[in-house]
Design an enzyme around this catalytic site. Structure first.
Site, PDB file in Angstrom:
ATOM      1  CG  ASP A   9      -7.973  -4.993   4.930  1.00 38.56           C
ATOM      2  OD1 ASP A   9      -8.564  -5.102   3.695  1.00 38.56           O
ATOM      3  OD2 ASP A   9      -8.532  -4.796   6.065  1.00 38.56           O
ATOM      4  CG  LEU A  10      -5.517   0.251   2.595  1.00 37.49           C
ATOM      5  CD1 LEU A  10      -3.802   0.279   3.103  1.00 37.49           C
ATOM      6  CD2 LEU A  10      -5.734   0.959   1.375  1.00 37.49           C
ATOM      7  CG  ASP A  11      -9.312   1.057   4.455  1.00 37.83           C
ATOM      8  OD1 ASP A  11      -8.652   1.785   4.334  1.00 37.83           O
ATOM      9  OD2 ASP A  11     -10.202   0.148   2.988  1.00 37.83           O
ATOM     10  CB  THR A  17      -8.602   4.250   6.574  1.00 37.38           C
ATOM     11  OG1 THR A  17      -8.277   3.355   5.846  1.00 37.38           O
ATOM     12  CG2 THR A  17      -7.178   5.196   6.025  1.00 37.38           C
ATOM     13  CE  LYS A  45     -14.037  -2.344  12.580  1.00 38.11           C
ATOM     14  NZ  LYS A  45     -13.109  -2.460  13.432  1.00 38.11           N
ATOM     15  CB  SER A 114      -7.537  -3.316   0.070  1.00 40.19           C
ATOM     16  OG  SER A 114      -8.818  -2.605   0.263  1.00 40.19           O
ATOM     17  CB  ALA A 115     -13.131  -4.295   0.956  1.00 39.78           C
ATOM     18  CE  LYS A 145     -10.752  -8.271   2.064  1.00 38.23           C
ATOM     19  NZ  LYS A 145      -9.727  -7.233   2.380  1.00 38.23           N
ATOM     20  CD  GLU A 169      -9.658  -8.858   5.674  1.00 40.48           C
ATOM     21  OE1 GLU A 169      -9.848  -7.996   6.845  1.00 40.48           O
ATOM     22  OE2 GLU A 169      -9.725  -9.083   4.354  1.00 40.48           O
ATOM     23  CG  ASP A 170      -9.664  -4.382   9.407  1.00 37.01           C
ATOM     24  OD1 ASP A 170      -9.228  -4.844   8.481  1.00 37.01           O
ATOM     25  OD2 ASP A 170     -10.145  -3.278  10.104  1.00 37.01           O
TER      26      ASP A 170
END
Ligand code: BG6
Ligand code: MG
Length: 219
Positions: A9-11, A17, A45, A114-115, A145, A169-170
């Site tokens: 995942d990115l953020d 971010t 999130k 990522s979303a 997601k 994932e966060d």
């Protein structure tokens, strides 16, 4: 050969971010007289821009026209982009580069999942665009997601079977998506929040190369 697919995942996983998303949503919510709690923010999130605004309106018991909805989405994104424009590689979270380089050296499949529709811009800003063999983001999926679509597409792009994939994932929604895709889910954050994950680490500094090796070799 042991080749696994590692999907990031990115953020909130690669870059911090998540705090900018929070600041931008909070400002927008205030402007329409809606308050939301930290626990409610956890629910934003990993969730798409559209779904996030729908949730905020629901919490505030507001209903607005479609035009107004589009206007608010644009306002939020412009505010968010003002933070993104200032980003550079110093905002890569601790030990993310070490983990990525270890996996690159071990010849593993590496994809983004990522979303965000801003994912490519952010990866370029922090100079990580070329570290990913595949990038699947909010522009590539229909179902966000916790639907597994984004991770299944990432596995397909890597040409690796979903059950040979590992997701970092966060978000709660992202862990649910990874589990629904039948992948190993690794939570990056708080254990009590990410309690549906197969493993949880506070951050990448706690995740050792020996653990990555175990993931590569076993399953
Ligand atoms: C996710 C974030 O990665 O992307 C969410 O966790 C965000 O907070 C979603 O809403 C969509 O991002 P964007 O950049 O397209 O608004
Ligand atoms: Mg995230």
């Amino acid at each position: 050969m042991n080749k696994k697919g590692f999907i990031f995942d990115l953020d909130g996983v690669i870059v911090d971010t998540a705090k900018y998303h929070f600041l931008a949503w909070q400002k927008l919510a205030k402007s329409i007289d809606v308050d939301f709690t930290e626990a409610e923010n956890e629910q934003l999130k990993g969730v798409s821009r559209v779904k996030s605004l729908e949730k905020i309106l629901e919490w505030g018991n507001k209903s607005i026209s479609e035009d107004e909805f589009m206007k608010l989405m644009a306002l939020k994104n412009n505010d968010y982009l003002s933070y993104i424009n200032e980003m550079d590689e110093n905002e890569i979270l601790p030990d993310v580069s070490r983990v990525l380089n270890f996996l690159i050296d071990a010849n593993q499949g590496i994809s983004l999942g990522s979303a965000s529709k801003n994912a490519r811009t952010i990866l370029k800003k922090v100079n990580l665009y070329n570290s990913f063999e595949a990038i699947v983001d909010g522009n590539d999926v229909i179902k966000g997601k916790p639907n597994p679509e984004v991770f299944l597409k990432a596995a397909k792009a890597l040409n690796i079977s979903p059950d040979d994939c590992i997701v970092f994932e966060d978000s709660v929604a992202g862990i649910q998506a990874a589990n629904a895709a039948n992948m190993i889910s690794i939570g990056v954050g708080e254990k009590d929040v990410l309690n549906q994950a197969n493993y949880v680490f506070k951050d990448f500094t706690e995740l050792e190369n020996s653990f990555l090796n175990k993931l590569i070799k076993n399953k």
